[in-house]
Design an enzyme around this catalytic site. Structure first.
Site, PDB file in Angstrom:
ATOM      1  N   TRP A 192       0.877  -1.189   0.000  1.00 33.22           N
ATOM      2  CA  TRP A 192       0.000   0.000   0.000  1.00 33.22           C
ATOM      3  C   TRP A 192       0.907   1.229   0.000  1.00 33.22           C
ATOM      4  O   TRP A 192       1.812   1.335   0.833  1.00 33.22           O
ATOM      5  CB  TRP A 192      -0.871  -0.036   1.252  1.00 33.22           C
ATOM      6  CG  TRP A 192      -1.752   1.148   1.452  1.00 33.22           C
ATOM      7  CD1 TRP A 192      -2.598   1.692   0.530  1.00 33.22           C
ATOM      8  CD2 TRP A 192      -1.894   1.932   2.647  1.00 33.22           C
ATOM      9  NE1 TRP A 192      -3.264   2.761   1.080  1.00 33.22           N
ATOM     10  CE2 TRP A 192      -2.847   2.934   2.377  1.00 33.22           C
ATOM     11  CE3 TRP A 192      -1.321   1.878   3.915  1.00 33.22           C
ATOM     12  CZ2 TRP A 192      -3.232   3.874   3.328  1.00 33.22           C
ATOM     13  CZ3 TRP A 192      -1.704   2.810   4.865  1.00 33.22           C
ATOM     14  CH2 TRP A 192      -2.649   3.791   4.573  1.00 33.22           C
ATOM     15  N   ASP A 273      -0.377  -5.074   9.575  1.00 33.34           N
ATOM     16  CA  ASP A 273      -1.368  -4.081   9.185  1.00 33.34           C
ATOM     17  C   ASP A 273      -2.647  -4.849   8.881  1.00 33.34           C
ATOM     18  O   ASP A 273      -2.706  -5.619   7.919  1.00 33.34           O
ATOM     19  CB  ASP A 273      -0.874  -3.321   7.942  1.00 33.34           C
ATOM     20  CG  ASP A 273      -1.874  -2.263   7.475  1.00 33.34           C
ATOM     21  OD1 ASP A 273      -2.989  -2.185   8.029  1.00 33.34           O
ATOM     22  OD2 ASP A 273      -1.536  -1.516   6.535  1.00 33.34           O
ATOM     23  N   LYS A 309     -12.966  -0.246   6.359  1.00 29.77           N
ATOM     24  CA  LYS A 309     -13.571  -1.113   5.336  1.00 29.77           C
ATOM     25  C   LYS A 309     -14.613  -2.054   5.931  1.00 29.77           C
ATOM     26  O   LYS A 309     -15.724  -2.140   5.432  1.00 29.77           O
ATOM     27  CB  LYS A 309     -12.504  -1.967   4.635  1.00 29.77           C
ATOM     28  CG  LYS A 309     -11.164  -1.311   4.462  1.00 29.77           C
ATOM     29  CD  LYS A 309     -11.131  -0.336   3.328  1.00 29.77           C
ATOM     30  CE  LYS A 309      -9.847   0.463   3.393  1.00 29.77           C
ATOM     31  NZ  LYS A 309      -9.308   0.813   2.129  1.00 29.77           N
TER      32      LYS A 309
HETATM   33  N1  KET Z   1      -3.587  -0.329   5.460  1.00 25.94           N
HETATM   34  C1  KET Z   1      -3.880  -0.759   4.226  1.00 25.94           C
HETATM   35  C2  KET Z   1      -3.214  -1.982   3.716  1.00 25.94           C
HETATM   36  C3  KET Z   1      -4.797  -0.042   3.460  1.00 25.94           C
HETATM   37  O1  KET Z   1      -5.072  -0.500   2.253  1.00 25.94           O
HETATM   38  C4  KET Z   1      -5.394   1.123   3.969  1.00 25.94           C
HETATM   39  C5  KET Z   1      -6.311   1.911   3.135  1.00 25.94           C
HETATM   40  C6  KET Z   1      -5.065   1.500   5.274  1.00 25.94           C
HETATM   41  C7  KET Z   1      -4.157   0.749   5.988  1.00 25.94           C
HETATM   42  C8  KET Z   1      -5.617   2.715   5.959  1.00 25.94           C
HETATM   43  O2  KET Z   1      -6.948   2.906   5.964  1.00 25.94           O
HETATM   44  P1  KET Z   1      -7.626   3.864   7.053  1.00 25.94           P
HETATM   45  O3  KET Z   1      -8.786   4.448   6.362  1.00 25.94           O
HETATM   46  O4  KET Z   1      -6.621   4.885   7.487  1.00 25.94           O
HETATM   47  O5  KET Z   1      -8.006   2.985   8.182  1.00 25.94           O
HETATM   48  N2  KET Z   1      -6.374   1.785   1.886  1.00 25.94           N
HETATM   49  C9  KET Z   1      -7.296   2.420   0.939  1.00 25.94           C
HETATM   50  C10 KET Z   1      -7.555   3.866   1.165  1.00 25.94           C
HETATM   51  C11 KET Z   1      -6.330   4.729   1.257  1.00 25.94           C
HETATM   52  O6  KET Z   1      -5.416   4.615   0.456  1.00 25.94           O
HETATM   53  O7  KET Z   1      -6.309   5.547   2.199  1.00 25.94           O
HETATM   54  C12 KET Z   1      -6.789   2.131  -0.477  1.00 25.94           C
HETATM   55  O8  KET Z   1      -5.734   1.482  -0.633  1.00 25.94           O
HETATM   56  O9  KET Z   1      -7.482   2.484  -1.428  1.00 25.94           O
END
Ligand code: KET
Length: 464
Positions: A192, A273, A309
């Site tokens: 990511w 993560d 999510k």
């Molecule tokens: N870890 C991973 C692997 C991840 O894909 C995301 C979010 C996050 C942590 C953090 O999400 P949060 O909303 O802070 O709990 N991924 C999606 C959104 C982004 O990039 O912020 C994405 O990959 O589309």
């Protein structure tokens, strides 16, 4: 950069010049091109200040759009009706609308009816403690490890509510920077995109371990093991608990055992993560199996969790940073330091999302409903995955094997399209996706699979 202010003092400038005026208080100003002239008169001296319109921020260059969230901005600007946003990993309904889980809505409704729920529990907007809402911290640790996990019973887990997955990872990175100076974090290639930003900003050095094998469109397990083995003892190894982003390729249970073996032999520290618990398999327990395996071995583990999510709480910024330690004493100390790191960063976390999670996880009837809803969401993604594969493989007569689409799990498919091909997807087909070839199947409907198949086949075969 030139100074933005120029001062001139003179005894003989006439204050009567027609375009300039000095009022009775002996002060005045006039416009000259893009600049402002200011005058003041004291003891017969007139001083003139020329404020040139050069910003103090002139040296700050324009930042590039974010590789993931910037895609949504570009999508919003596109006026073509066929457009499709497969950029950000956010769940959409079959009608491609954002989705608020029924169970989240019910927390509100039930809280008005049942005495022991949210509002009646003294819902107010006072500050939370630095570590967050106690009921949330308990629920999140239990969800991660299972309520009867010895690490919880023995109070060996330090849990601090974080600003969703990102903020929790950032807190973990700050802990590494402060208490493991010079230690490196190994991250998967690819990963990511924000992982690198997080460790960079926390000033934690990182390097990559092999993960994705483009030849097999699968896991480079040998490479991964070799790279983890080669890292100096005590390295932090960042692992995706499930539904690896962006590849959608997870190790098998047997491979997880071997990964744990190497990490244990090398005295490394695993840093999980967990952003998709429940989204990979549809089961919360199954998706936490990797973390639980390491903890069951008695290893010390860091885990960042997100509820963006799986509970659809993207904008609530709710997650947690957990450190599972080998003793309750050290867990207590670690927690005290996590709080100390959080205090000057954001002081204390927001309460709303924490209450929702605590109520959903802590109320059996809601918890069961959540699990059913998550199965529904994971099931919808599996259906579009299957339909996309069926559409591509029946339309593409070239003999290319597209079965990797079915082998990948979670929200994403890593298509193998390169940057040019991904640009073609957007510029010609109005399909918005990240430039690494990742598409979010959570943003796809069954109705759009054929169209997407055409776009992928065109981009793959006609653009190099
Ligand atoms: N870890 C991973 C692997 C991840 O894909 C995301 C979010 C996050 C942590 C953090 O999400 P949060 O909303 O802070 O709990 N991924 C999606 C959104 C982004 O990039 O912020 C994405 O990959 O589309």
């Amino acid at each position: 950069m030139a100074s933005s202010v120029l001062s001139i003092a003179t005894q003989c400038v006439s204050p009567n010049a027609s375009s300039l005026s000095i009022n009775e208080t002996h002060k005045g100003k006039a416009k000259l091109g893009g600049s402002t002239l200011r005058f003041s008169k004291s003891s017969g001296r007139i001083s003139m200040t020329v404020a040139v319109n050069v910003s103090r921020f002139e040296g700050i260059p324009m930042a590039p759009p974010d590789p993931i969230l910037g895609v949504s901005e570009a999508f919003r600007a596109d006026t073509n009706d066929v457009k499709l946003n497969l950029g950000v990993g956010a769940y959409r309904t079959e009608e491609l609308q954002p989705y608020v889980l029924n169970v989240v809505k019910k927390v509100y409704v039930l809280s008005l009816m049942a005495e022991n729920l949210m509002l009646e529990r003294g819902d107010n907007k006072e500050y939370l403690p630095i570590e967050g809402l106690a009921a949330f911290n308990k629920a999140t640790a239990e969800l991660l490890l299972g309520a009867d996990n010895p690490a919880i019973k023995e109070q060996r887990i330090a849990t601090v509510q974080g600003l969703s997955g990102t903020g929790s990872l950032r807190l973990g990175a700050a802990l590494i920077e402060r208490y493991f100076p010079g230690s490196k974090v190994l991250i998967s290639a690819p990963t990511w995109g924000n992982h690198k930003n997080i460790f960079n900003d926390a000033r934690v050095p990182w390097s990559e371990y092999r993960y994705y094998d483009p030849r097999t469109v699968g896991l480079d397990f040998e490479g991964m093991i070799e790279d983890i083995k080669a890292a100096p003892e005590g390295t932090f190894v960042l692992l995706h608990g499930c539904a690896h982003n962006p590849t959608g390729i997870d190790p098998t249970p047997e491979q997880w055992e071997k990964i744990a073996d190497v990490i244990q032999q090398k005295n490394h520290i695993p840093f999980f993560d967990v952003a998709y618990q429940g989204f990979a398999s549809g089961s919360l327990d199954e998706d936490a199996a990797s973390v639980r395996l390491f903890v069951a071995r008695g290893m010390e583990v860091l885990v960042a969790q997100s509820y963006s999510k799986n509970l659809g709480l993207y904008a609530e910024r709710i997650g947690a940073m957990n450190v599972i330690s080998s003793s309750s004493e050290s867990a207590t100390r670690v927690k005290s330091q996590l709080k100390r790191l959080a205090r000057p960063m954001y002081s204390n976390p927001p309460v709303h999302g924490a209450r929702i999670v605590a109520n959903v996880v802590g109320t059996p009837v809601l918890f069961d409903e959540w699990k059913a809803e998550m199965e529904m969401m994971a099931g919808r993604i599996k259906n579009v995955r299957q339909k996309l594969y069926d559409s591509i493989s029946s339309k593409d007569k070239s003999g290319k094997d597209w079965s990797f689409i079915l082998k990948q799990i979670g929200m994403f498919s890593y298509t193998g399209l390169n940057k040019n091909q991904s640009d073609n997807m957007t510029n010609k087909w109005h399909v918005y996706m990240t430039k690494d070839g990742r598409i979010s199947l959570a943003g796809l409907s069954l109705a759009k699979c054929e169209y997407l198949a055409d776009a992928i086949i065109d981009s793959y075969h006609n653009v190099s």
